[in-house]
Design an enzyme around this catalytic site. Sequence first.
Site, PDB file in Angstrom:
ATOM      1  N   LYS A 190       4.890   4.130  -1.587  1.00 23.80           N
ATOM      2  CA  LYS A 190       4.979   5.388  -2.335  1.00 23.80           C
ATOM      3  C   LYS A 190       6.324   6.084  -2.160  1.00 23.80           C
ATOM      4  CE  LYS A 190      -0.029   6.079  -2.201  1.00 23.80           C
ATOM      5  NZ  LYS A 190      -1.173   6.778  -1.584  1.00 23.80           N
ATOM      6  N   GLY A 243       0.822  -1.207   0.000  1.00 22.05           N
ATOM      7  CA  GLY A 243       0.000   0.000   0.000  1.00 22.05           C
ATOM      8  C   GLY A 243       0.853   1.253   0.000  1.00 22.05           C
ATOM      9  N   SER A 244       0.416   2.278   0.710  1.00 20.44           N
ATOM     10  CA  SER A 244       0.995   3.613   0.568  1.00 20.44           C
ATOM     11  C   SER A 244       2.416   3.755   1.083  1.00 20.44           C
ATOM     12  CB  SER A 244       0.098   4.642   1.259  1.00 20.44           C
ATOM     13  OG  SER A 244      -1.146   4.734   0.598  1.00 20.44           O
ATOM     14  N   THR A 245       2.887   2.857   1.963  1.00 21.18           N
ATOM     15  CA  THR A 245       4.282   2.957   2.370  1.00 21.18           C
ATOM     16  C   THR A 245       5.209   2.753   1.173  1.00 21.18           C
ATOM     17  OG1 THR A 245       4.134   0.631   3.049  1.00 21.18           O
ATOM     18  CG2 THR A 245       4.005   2.306   4.788  1.00 21.18           C
TER      19      THR A 245
END
Length: 646
Positions: free
Chosen positions: A313, A309-311
Amino acid sequence: MKKTSLTIRKKAFYVMLIMQAMFALYMGRIFYIQTVKGEELRGMAFEQQTRDRLIRPERGTIYDRNMVGLAVTETTASVSTVYVQMRDRRMTARILAQELGLDEEEVFEKISQRVALVRVAQQVDKEVADRIRAHDLPGVAVDEDVLRVYPFGSLASHMIGFVGRDNQGIIGLEARYDSYLAGSPGRILTETDIAGRHFEGARAYRIPPTPGHDLVLTIDAVLQSYAEQAIEMIVEQKDALRGVIILMNPMNGQIYALANKPDFDLNEPFTINDPALAEIWHTFSQEQQMTELNRMWRNFAINDTYEPGSTFKIVTSAAGLAEGVVTLDSSFSCGGSLTVGGRPIKCWRSPRSHGGQTFVQGVQNSCNPVFMIIGERLGAELFHDYLLRFGFDEKTGIDLPGEAVGIMYSAEKMGPVELATMSFGQSLTITPLQLVSSAATVINGGYRVTPHVGLRLLDENGNVVQEFAPERGEQILPTDVSDSMRFVLESVVSEGTGRRTFIPGYRVGAKTATSQKLPRGSGRYISSIMAFAPADAPAVVALVLIDEPKGVYYGGQVAGPVMQVLLENVLPYLGVTPMYVSNEELEVAPVVMPNVRGLAKEEALRILSDAGLEYDLIGSGGDILEQFPIPGEMVNRGERVLLRII
């Protein structure tokens, strides 16, 4: 007459030649036996005239970095019987069964086997062994033995591992470093007659065992305890499936702590830790039991992969900055979704949007469209090339068994949709350790590091035998990109989704994530946060991951406070002193989270504002159904509260 005399002389001559030849053969045979075969035959005679018993060596101690024993060896005894030397097997079985707490018939059956040596019991307490010796039973041998003990029970259980009855490592570091820890067995040799019986004047020989090397780890028992307490608290509070915390030095890859919950007791590794399973354990087949035990022993931090997920990014951001397809001031617009390849892909905030924002604000907001655009600008081939540079297609190289490898699309199979979703951490899986390793690269100046837990080997006198210090890898990001990423991620804590990780006096950088597990729409999520501190000179990088929390599941709301508590303990312990940059920061004090459940929305928001807390709303209506943090919890002013309204 002369002819007869000549014949006699010839016969005598031939006899002499034959005798000389036989003597030469005899002497040659003696020479062959004494020199060529001598050692072998002496050994065979010694074996025939002796009975030997193995002495298990003392297994090397596993220490933490401060020489605290995490796995130690205690001296015990073993009890054996020699068949031909026993006089009354029934009496022997009765006495041994009484002293060892065993069934007499089972002992009798075992010692009645017509074999040279039978091991009746191992790892016998010294007091029991002394009592058996006092009986002076013919044919019973009580020898030295060892027992592996784990003083802290379940501490770092998935990482340390355990040994079997034969003292051989089964999982974890016990298995990985078994050849160093095991040592070499010794022997007790006793002279006997050809039938294997003792005789008067028989001698005994002892060949001492060679102890194993001691292993010193990078792990700190205190930090490991901090990590385990923190993750256990949130796993229980959120009734989660499991949780992981990893603490690592981002500069050299030394692991300070690696915690998995639930865990198990290393001293009782075959006792299942699930009460519900324990009740029906007796109904399971041996194969089913081993399946459940292997599941309990599994080190999720390195053995399994997940969608980050967003980690993730941070990887897309670093690649975009390194390739110049984005700058800190680049402008983006979020409309709540972005259409890619004819398919609308939502931002996590949809149906609301983030509107116009800079790149830095996009990271602070964790806005999916921003990263989809960066991924598109990089293109599939270059984006995939960065995945390879970060090592997501290979193991990190940690010195623990069973490490998994990330799963991702090849550049050829990465279409526009796959590229878009991968750019914000979906459509690929990695291990938690791979995420920590990549985060270390992003913040340490751009260098690859090899995570490791082995620090050095010591001999029995404490001398260093071998150092384990993997060399720093290649630099895959420019130094200025790493500097920029630390600045951006620090702003996530001061102004973005990582506010709940803010610690007065410390510069902390972070990135949160809320990843939806497959199948989509299942309602199962993984909440996580990656953080590091101090932001200007990182001493530690950490990951907190909670798998399937119940109720509120947002990474910033669930994992953020855990990270805050963790770093509040870790940073002072590592000698990182707080540096307050303003009087306002110095005066920041925690407040008690007010209870607004059941209140009308307007009244609840007024109470939160008076307490200096910000808020996010989920749902529509006028009354507060659920809130996070829970009432009574200590929170910092400026933190965001999540409210669900009906």
